[in-house]
Design an enzyme around this catalytic site. Structure first.
Site, mmCIF file in Angstrom:
data_model
loop_
_atom_site.group_PDB
_atom_site.id
_atom_site.type_symbol
_atom_site.label_atom_id
_atom_site.label_comp_id
_atom_site.label_asym_id
_atom_site.label_seq_id
_atom_site.Cartn_x
_atom_site.Cartn_y
_atom_site.Cartn_z
ATOM 1 N N ASP A 71 3.620 -30.409 20.239
ATOM 2 C CA ASP A 71 2.686 -31.493 20.553
ATOM 3 C C ASP A 71 3.225 -32.211 21.773
ATOM 4 O O ASP A 71 4.398 -32.592 21.818
ATOM 5 C CB ASP A 71 2.483 -32.460 19.397
ATOM 6 N N PHE A 153 -0.629 -25.953 34.161
ATOM 7 C CA PHE A 153 -1.905 -26.195 33.480
ATOM 8 C C PHE A 153 -2.059 -27.704 33.301
ATOM 9 O O PHE A 153 -1.193 -28.478 33.724
ATOM 10 C CB PHE A 153 -1.938 -25.487 32.115
HETATM 11 P P1 ITT Z 1 -2.368 -26.877 20.732
HETATM 12 O O1 ITT Z 1 -2.551 -28.092 19.854
HETATM 13 O O2 ITT Z 1 -3.147 -25.688 20.261
HETATM 14 O O3 ITT Z 1 -0.926 -26.551 20.993
HETATM 15 P P2 ITT Z 1 -3.433 -28.588 22.842
HETATM 16 O O4 ITT Z 1 -3.710 -28.322 24.276
HETATM 17 O O5 ITT Z 1 -4.517 -29.221 22.019
HETATM 18 O O6 ITT Z 1 -2.989 -27.197 22.198
HETATM 19 P P3 ITT Z 1 -1.777 -30.966 22.553
HETATM 20 O O7 ITT Z 1 -2.622 -31.602 21.514
HETATM 21 O O8 ITT Z 1 -0.297 -31.004 22.400
HETATM 22 O O9 ITT Z 1 -2.110 -29.415 22.730
HETATM 23 O O10 ITT Z 1 -2.200 -31.592 23.954
HETATM 24 C C1 ITT Z 1 -1.380 -31.529 25.049
HETATM 25 C C2 ITT Z 1 -2.094 -32.177 26.236
HETATM 26 O O11 ITT Z 1 -1.129 -32.585 27.201
HETATM 27 C C3 ITT Z 1 -3.034 -31.209 26.939
HETATM 28 O O12 ITT Z 1 -4.131 -31.931 27.465
HETATM 29 C C4 ITT Z 1 -2.198 -30.676 28.080
HETATM 30 O O13 ITT Z 1 -2.988 -30.373 29.184
HETATM 31 C C5 ITT Z 1 -1.230 -31.820 28.370
HETATM 32 N N1 ITT Z 1 0.084 -31.238 28.688
HETATM 33 C C6 ITT Z 1 1.075 -30.925 27.811
HETATM 34 N N2 ITT Z 1 2.079 -30.315 28.421
HETATM 35 C C7 ITT Z 1 1.730 -30.228 29.721
HETATM 36 C C8 ITT Z 1 2.353 -29.663 30.847
HETATM 37 O O14 ITT Z 1 3.506 -29.025 30.760
HETATM 38 N N3 ITT Z 1 1.710 -29.747 32.009
HETATM 39 C C9 ITT Z 1 0.505 -30.349 32.102
HETATM 40 N N4 ITT Z 1 -0.152 -30.884 31.091
HETATM 41 C C10 ITT Z 1 0.456 -30.827 29.900
#
Ligand code: ITT
Length: 199
Positions: A71, A153
Site C-alpha cells: 500500500d 507509473f
Molecule cells: P493495488 O492495491 O492492487 O496494489 P493500487 O494502485 O490500488 O494497486 P494503492 O492503493 O497502494 O495501489 O495506491 C497507490 C497509489 O499511489 C496509486 O495511485 C499510485 O499511482 C501511487 N503510487 C504508489 N507508488 C508510486 C510510485 O512508485 N510512483 C508513482 N506513483 C505511485
C-alpha cells in the site's frame, strides 16, 4: 521445496518494480494476474500499513497462499498530506492521468519552494491472519507542474527528486528501485525473508 509468495497487486507498475527487485531470491513469485480473479478488498484503513495488512490478509484467505501486499501513495505537505492513503482514487475517475491533473490543479498558485512531498510504501507479508513481516520506505521530493519522463507509473512524472535532478519517471528502473520508497521497503523485506527462511 521452493517457497511461494503471491504478490497481491493489480498495479502493473508495482508488479514490474517488485519483480525486478525480488527476482534473485530462491522464491517462486506469483502475481494476481496469474490467478483466477476475485473482487478487490475495500481499502478503508487510515494508514498505509493497516491497508497493506488488510489487503494481504484478504488475498491470503482468498487464495490460501503467503501474500505480500503493497500500500503506497503520495503525501504533499501543502495539501496536509493528501492524497495520502487516497492516492489511487484521488480523482473521480481514478486513472493516473486524472489523478495527476487533480494534483496539479490543487497546487495551483503554490510556489515551487512550498511543494515538498514524499512517496510512502508499506509492505506486509502475511500467512493466514499472521503478519510475518512489515516494512516501510519513503523518498522525498517536490511536485512539479510540467510532467517529465515516461518511466514508472502513477505520479512519477510530477515527482521531482532534487538530489538526482530528475523525476522518478526520468530515472531508469534500476535507479528508481535503488532510491525509491518501494525499493527501500522491498530491501527490508528481503533482509527479513533471509532471517525468516534461512537457506
Ligand atoms: P493495488 O492495491 O492492487 O496494489 P493500487 O494502485 O490500488 O494497486 P494503492 O492503493 O497502494 O495501489 O495506491 C497507490 C497509489 O499511489 C496509486 O495511485 C499510485 O499511482 C501511487 N503510487 C504508489 N507508488 C508510486 C510510485 O512508485 N510512483 C508513482 N506513483 C505511485
Amino acid at each position: 521445496m521452493m517457497r511461494e509468495i503471491l504478490v497481491a497487486t493489480t498495479n502493473e507498475g508495482k508488479v514490474r518494480e517488485i519483480r525486478a527487485v525480488m527476482k534473485d531470491l530462491p522464491i517462486a513469485w506469483t502475481f494476481l494476474a496469474d490467478l483466477p480473479s476475485v473482487p478487490a478488498p475495500v481499502e478503508d484503513a487510515d494508514t498505509f500499513e493497516a491497508n497493506a495488512i488488510l489487503k494481504a490478509r484478504y488475498y491470503a484467505k482468498q487464495y490460501d497462499k503467503i501474500v505480500l501486499a503493497d500500500d503506497s501513495g503520495l503525501e504533499v505537505d501543502a495539501l496536509d498530506g493528501a492524497p495520502g492513503v487516497q492516492s489511487a482514487r484521488y480523482s473521480d475517475e481514478g486513472t493516473d492521468a486524472a489523478n495527476n491533473l487533480k494534483l496539479i490543479a490543487e497546487l495551483k498558485g503554490i510556489p515551487q519552494a512550498s511543494r515538498s512531498a514524499r512517496f510512502v510504501c508499506c509492505l506486509a507479508l502475511v500467512q493466514g491472519d499472521d503478519v510475518l513481516l512489515t516494512s516501510m520506505g519513503t523518498i522525498e521530493g517536490q511536485i512539479i507542474d510540467d510532467p517529465r519522463g515516461t518511466n514508472g507509473f502513477g505520479y512519477d512524472p510530477h515527482f521531482y527528486v532534487p538530489q538526482q535532478g530528475m523525476t522518478t519517471a526520468e530515472m531508469p528502473p534500476a535507479q528508481k528501485n535503488a532510491l525509491s520508497h518501494r525499493g527501500q521497503a522491498l530491501a527490508s523485506i528481503k533482509r527479513g525473508l533471509a532471517q525468516l527462511w534461512p537457506a
